[in-house]
Design a protein around this motif. Structure first.
Motif, PDB file in Angstrom:
ATOM      1  N   TYR A  70     -16.788  -5.937  -1.296  1.00  0.00           N
ATOM      2  CA  TYR A  70     -15.715  -6.663  -1.963  1.00  0.00           C
ATOM      3  C   TYR A  70     -16.109  -7.017  -3.397  1.00  0.00           C
ATOM      4  CZ  TYR A  70     -13.659  -7.301   2.705  1.00  0.00           C
ATOM      5  OH  TYR A  70     -13.116  -7.104   3.956  1.00  0.00           O
ATOM      6  N   GLU A  73     -15.689  -3.985  -5.522  1.00  0.00           N
ATOM      7  CA  GLU A  73     -14.276  -3.796  -5.850  1.00  0.00           C
ATOM      8  C   GLU A  73     -13.831  -4.775  -6.939  1.00  0.00           C
ATOM      9  OE1 GLU A  73     -10.141  -2.974  -3.342  1.00  0.00           O
ATOM     10  OE2 GLU A  73     -12.085  -3.114  -2.342  1.00  0.00           O
ATOM     11  N   LEU A 170      -7.667  -9.375  -3.426  1.00  0.00           N
ATOM     12  CA  LEU A 170      -7.900  -8.243  -2.532  1.00  0.00           C
ATOM     13  C   LEU A 170      -6.926  -8.180  -1.370  1.00  0.00           C
ATOM     14  CD1 LEU A 170     -11.779  -7.801  -2.340  1.00  0.00           C
ATOM     15  CD2 LEU A 170     -10.139  -7.004  -4.044  1.00  0.00           C
ATOM     16  N   ARG A 205      -8.366  -9.837   3.965  1.00  0.00           N
ATOM     17  CA  ARG A 205      -8.718  -8.445   3.675  1.00  0.00           C
ATOM     18  C   ARG A 205      -9.510  -7.838   4.832  1.00  0.00           C
ATOM     19  NH1 ARG A 205      -9.324  -5.060  -0.838  1.00  0.00           N
ATOM     20  NH2 ARG A 205     -10.219  -3.123  -0.114  1.00  0.00           N
TER      21      ARG A 205
END
Length: 378
Positions: A70, A73, A170, A205
């Motif tokens: 994460y 990202e 996210l 997420r």
């Protein structure tokens, strides 16, 4: 009809960093809008630069321990949009930041609009076509109608998914190609911030990355949290469950005899209410009738379609503190409103979203497999 801009569609694929880079590039203006909205939140709440960096750094570490990809990202999003990485962490942890400020009785935090929501899930037994339906009205800052997107992720290591989310975040509401769906509602209790945990957006997420429903439940029920939250889960094969969560405990709520789950922003589990104090109703007293109104309207028909769920979410009883909130003055020069109505049918891979539904009844239909298109106006 008021001309309200529909939410942009962002579709990404590849590695975590590649997805983030594509996301940031495609939604750069809206990501920057989110950073402007939240980037100064801690400073506005009286935090020093050192305190701000310490808190954001803490959440970044929690995210790394939970799912390090994460952060990859998020770094990609920051690079693609040309913003600071810390601002992307802040977007993903803003619920915790504001709730923590409230828990610490920071005066400015009480001036923020309530992060309300009214969610509902219709089991196949009540659905006209036999498919599970899941939806939500998201109540927050009206400005977020200009800083939110619908994100589609082509996932090499799990199911593809669609999520309606603030740009730079996210996940929020959404579903995946395995049929798992999720919405969430703000809750508050005296247990909040006795510990710090994983930001709620990352738990959402995690749910969307699961192709096994029991693992989605595990992500919700067992992940340590910083503050309370209500999380509603569905599976296209025909089951739904709601979890009222504190920082270290969760309380399941099952569909009733009417094959519905409806939830707003107050605790309803008898077990939960025997163990904790509801601290959120001072900020959202309308919660007590919003879920009642949605259930009442849904139960006027034996078999329900997407349009019936929309009709219930368009309810104006108690306006402007209604299920469907029109924009009204908030604080810090912002407006409070129902930012979006989200209607999902995971079995067919579709999500319909209307921005500012009190002003606009045009939906865009987003898909796991097709390009977006406008739905027939209500």
């Amino acid at each position: 009809m008021t001309n309200v801009q529909q939410f942009p569609f962002v579709s990404v694929s590849g590695t975590a960093h590649e997805r983030g880079l594509q996301y940031g590039q495609q939604a750069a203006d809206r990501v920057r809008g989110s950073t402007r909205l939240y980037g100064q939140t801690l400073i506005n709440l009286g935090y020093s630069d050192q305190e701000r960096n310490s808190l954001i750094g803490y959440f970044a570490k929690e995210i790394e321990n939970f799912a390090p990809h994460y952060l990859d990202e998020m770094r990609g999003i920051a690079k693609g949009a040309g913003v600071d990485f810390q601002d992307i962490v802040m977007i993903n942890a803003r619920t915790e930041v504001l709730a923590k400020a409230r828990a610490e009785k920071v005066k400015q935090a009480d001036q923020e609009p309530g992060d309300g929501c009214t969610g509902a899930l219709i089991l196949p037994e009540r659905s006209a076509n036999g498919n599970l339906l899941h939806g939500q009205n998201w109540d927050w800052r009206a400005e977020c109608a200009d800083t939110s997107v619908v994100l589609r992720v082509r996932n090499d290591h799990g199911p593809d998914f669609l999520t309606f989310v603030e740009a730079g975040g996210l996940a929020r509401s959404g579903f995946n190609s395995a049929g798992v769906s999720i919405t969430a509602n703000y809750l508050e209790s005296e247990r909040d911030f006795r510990q710090l945990g994983v930001p709620l957006s990352l738990i959402r997420r995690k749910v969307l990355e699961q192709d096994i429903f029991s693992l989605a439940i595990k992500a919700v029920a067992t992940t340590p949290k910083s503050c309370s939250n209500n999380i509603m889960l569905g599976i296209a094969q025909g089951f739904g469950i709601d979890f009222e969560c504190t920082t270290n405990e969760s309380f399941p709520i099952y569909p009733g005899a009417d094959h519905l789950i409806v939830h707003a922003n107050h605790w309803v589990s008898p077990v939960a209410l025997s163990k904790l104090q509801d601290m959120g109703c001072e900020n959202s007293p309308d919660s007590h009738y919003r879920d009642w109104r949605v259930r009442k309207l849904l139960n006027t028909k034996e078999k329900l379609e997407r349009q019936d769920l929309k009709n219930a979410f368009f309810d104006t009883f108690g306006t402007p503190y209604s299920v469907c909130r029109p924009p009204r003055p908030g604080s810090h020069d912002n407006l409070s409103a129902t930012v979006a109505m989200v209607i999902m049918e995971p079995a067919v891979g579709e999500m319909e979203v209307a921005p500012l539904p009190a002003l606009n009844r045009v939906f865009t239909r987003y898909s796991l497999t097709e390009e977006p298109r406008l739905s027939t106006p209500f």
